[in-house]
Design a protein around this motif. Sequence first.
Motif: not given
Length: 351
Positions: A55, A57, A169
Amino acid sequence: MASSFASRLVNGPFGDPGLLVELRWQGDAVLFDLGRNDGLPAAELLKVSHVFVSHTHMDHFIGFDRLLRLFLNRDRRLFLHGPEGIGDCVAGKLSGYVWNLTDGYPFVFDVTEVTTAGRRRWIFAAATGFAREEAEPLPLPAGTDPGTPGTPVLVDAGHFRVRAAITDHRIPCLAFALDEPTHLNVDPERLAAAGFGPGRWLALLKDALRDGRPDDARIAVQRLDRTQAEVTLGELRSLVRVTAGQKIGYVVDTRFLPANLAVLLPVLHEADLLYCESPFLDEDRDQAAMRYHLTAAEAGTIARMARARRLKVFHYSPRYQGRGDLLRSEADAAFRGRLDPGVLAELGAVA
Ligand SMILES: [Zn+2]
Ligand SMILES: [Zn+2]
């Protein structure tokens, strides 16, 4: 036989997540996550053919720029897979620079977005100033099991395969398993002792074994004296040594929730080595849940439930600086089934 995979974390357990896996016999490598990677020598990063991003982030994507800079003037196509939105994130990174002098550069980013609805693909070529062009998703080789919508197979390159689990998440986050096909090696001494000679028939014998054909299947063989004959597969089995392929799991930034376990466990099943995030101690379980992360006890429990053979934990929260051994020992206790009964009961209630 030595493993084909040589894996190592890009940083220490408190550093940004990233896992480099060299595919020893092919000389290439795959990289999971793009956290900071300044510590990785350029020569190693340049072996990477495929990047898998869990992902975007920041701690999982800030290393994109170094990769871009290293590959920019090379004649390479770099495959990058990521979760929902990865195309926008790559486009956003690339639009932060000016590309008026890259006309002659052959470098291409080949980006695939993976969601439960399927996949989308875009090409970003240096020669066009990284203009985003939509492309057909890359097909898997004929006969490859595509997996399920929640656990799709992303790549099957023959010498390695990568499957994802799409977890929650609070945004979709991909976990991965890298595996290789079973190795079939003909034993030359047994071959000669049985009176058979080398030749193309050995490849057909391996195909028959891979396809799981029955013992009474007939195989055309070549004898040492170069005459041909037909022999049953059952008589030939002992000529071939079968070594199970290695499997490596990579799990970051997810929660210990039934829906996540339902996609993670089949993908991680019997991994030889599982790299799993372990940011919080069980005593800080509320913090972990709030941030959509695992605890060490949960990481160990996932490894145990998946019947992994080894567990390596990382992605520690900085709050435990100097106490990283506590995270590791809690995860190990859960992995070996030696968890405090109270904690165990709570984890059991979720799973
Ligand atoms: Zn995250
Ligand atoms: Zn993270």
